[in-house]
Design a protein around this motif. Structure first.
Motif, PDB file in Angstrom:
ATOM      1  N   VAL A 100     -20.795  -9.669  12.471  1.00 16.01           N
ATOM      2  CA  VAL A 100     -19.454  -9.137  12.172  1.00 16.01           C
ATOM      3  C   VAL A 100     -18.672  -8.915  13.462  1.00 16.01           C
ATOM      4  O   VAL A 100     -17.470  -9.198  13.534  1.00 16.01           O
ATOM      5  N   ALA A 101     -19.374  -8.430  14.498  1.00 15.91           N
ATOM      6  CA  ALA A 101     -18.714  -8.211  15.789  1.00 15.91           C
ATOM      7  C   ALA A 101     -18.315  -9.544  16.416  1.00 15.91           C
ATOM      8  O   ALA A 101     -17.246  -9.661  17.024  1.00 15.91           O
ATOM      9  N   ALA A 114     -13.028 -21.307   9.482  1.00 18.16           N
ATOM     10  CA  ALA A 114     -14.440 -21.610   9.707  1.00 18.16           C
ATOM     11  C   ALA A 114     -14.880 -21.411  11.153  1.00 18.16           C
ATOM     12  O   ALA A 114     -16.064 -21.164  11.408  1.00 18.16           O
ATOM     13  N   GLY A 115     -13.956 -21.506  12.107  1.00 20.98           N
ATOM     14  CA  GLY A 115     -14.319 -21.431  13.524  1.00 20.98           C
ATOM     15  C   GLY A 115     -15.143 -20.213  13.905  1.00 20.98           C
ATOM     16  O   GLY A 115     -16.255 -20.351  14.449  1.00 20.98           O
ATOM     17  N   PRO A 116     -14.646 -18.993  13.648  1.00 27.20           N
ATOM     18  CA  PRO A 116     -15.432 -17.804  14.004  1.00 27.20           C
ATOM     19  C   PRO A 116     -16.792 -17.754  13.312  1.00 27.20           C
ATOM     20  O   PRO A 116     -17.774 -17.303  13.890  1.00 27.20           O
ATOM     21  N   THR A 191     -14.766 -13.035   5.107  1.00 21.88           N
ATOM     22  CA  THR A 191     -13.924 -11.924   5.554  1.00 21.88           C
ATOM     23  C   THR A 191     -12.867 -12.392   6.552  1.00 21.88           C
ATOM     24  O   THR A 191     -11.884 -11.682   6.785  1.00 21.88           O
ATOM     25  N   VAL A 192     -13.077 -13.576   7.138  1.00 19.99           N
ATOM     26  CA  VAL A 192     -12.083 -14.130   8.060  1.00 19.99           C
ATOM     27  C   VAL A 192     -11.543 -15.463   7.524  1.00 19.99           C
ATOM     28  O   VAL A 192     -11.185 -16.354   8.268  1.00 19.99           O
ATOM     29  N   GLU A 199     -16.860 -15.622  -0.650  1.00 17.41           N
ATOM     30  CA  GLU A 199     -15.569 -15.374  -1.298  1.00 17.41           C
ATOM     31  C   GLU A 199     -15.771 -14.776  -2.689  1.00 17.41           C
ATOM     32  O   GLU A 199     -15.042 -13.856  -3.101  1.00 17.41           O
ATOM     33  N   VAL A 200     -16.749 -15.274  -3.407  1.00 17.75           N
ATOM     34  CA  VAL A 200     -17.042 -14.777  -4.757  1.00 17.75           C
ATOM     35  C   VAL A 200     -17.581 -13.352  -4.693  1.00 17.75           C
ATOM     36  O   VAL A 200     -17.161 -12.471  -5.460  1.00 17.75           O
TER      37      VAL A 200
END
Length: 244
Positions: A100-101, A114-116, A191-192, A199-200
């Motif tokens: 998450v960080a 998708a990058g992060p 979340t990003v 997503e679901v």
């Protein structure tokens, strides 16, 4: 063995049904949906989310495998042995730093999408592959490596023809662990704004719809179990071929 095949077939059929025909499961998930609320997630197809989820995990795992194995080869050569503690520290950091960080730090540089998520999964997947590859390359049968040297193979030839093939089953164990970790961890990518099965799950948490959470979680879990099983079978096959 026969029971295992039957169970595997049942799980594959269940996964395909959940992905391709989720409407079949309305009676099962309905008790977990809010009164009058939707039972099956319909903002995006399960197939498209599943393919995107698997694609992100595959790309991240492939990149982690290439980097981790290359690093393991480097630090198991005499010229690179001094870098082994540093390499182990770097790969350990990927596991200890929360995904998450990583997402939060990567968004300003890479934007949403998708990058992060790829960066987070890549860093998180390095350690098991690196450690297993190092273990495999440093515990090769001495007689085999000496025989390869004795017949005049160069260092590169010994690496490609002898060391890497012999190290493959153990290295594959690390890759398997990395992929399974990635399959579960990829859900947080939503979340990003990454398109994953998270997503679901997130939609279910936000709307207090347990049916959504169960739907997304069950699909991710089935993917993890079946891919894990497939890689175990591959390891057994390779080990058997190499007389291990």
């Amino acid at each position: 063995m026969k029971t295992g095949r039957i169970l595997r077939s049942v799980l594959i059929a269940l996964l395909l049904a959940l992905v391709l025909r989720p409407d079949w499961f309305v009676p099962i998930f309905a008790p977990f949906a809010p009164d009058g609320g939707p039972v099956i997630y319909q903002r995006a197809s399960m197939l498209s989310l599943s393919l995107s989820h698997l694609g992100i995990v595959t790309l991240a795992s492939a990149a982690a495998t290439i980097v981790a194995v290359a690093l393991a080869i480097l630090v198991t050569r005499p010229a690179g042995a001094a870098f082994r503690p540093l390499s182990r520290t770097i790969t350990n950091m990927g596991q200890t730093f929360p995904p998450v960080a990583v997402l939060a730090l990567a968004v300003p540089a890479l934007g949403f999408g998708a990058g992060p998520t790829l960066v987070a999964l890549f860093l998180y997947g390095l350690l098991p592959i690196f450690e297993n590859a190092v273990t495999a390359l440093t515990s090769l049968p001495r007689a085999t490596t000496q025989a390869a040297r004795g017949i005049g193979l160069s260092r590169l030839q010994r690496l490609l023809r002898v060391e890497l093939p012999l190290a493959l089953p153990v290295t594959l164990t690390g890759i398997r662990l990395s992929i399974v970790i990635g399959l579960g961890t990829a859900t947080i990518g939503s979340t990003v704004a990454a398109r994953t099965l998270g997503e679901v799950i997130i939609a279910g948490l936000l709307t207090n719809n347990t049916a959504y959470v169960l739907q997304g979680g069950l699909i991710v879990g089935l993917f993890a179990v079946l891919i894990y099983d497939a890689l175990v079978q591959l390891e057994l096959y390779l080990t058997g071929r190499m007389g291990g």
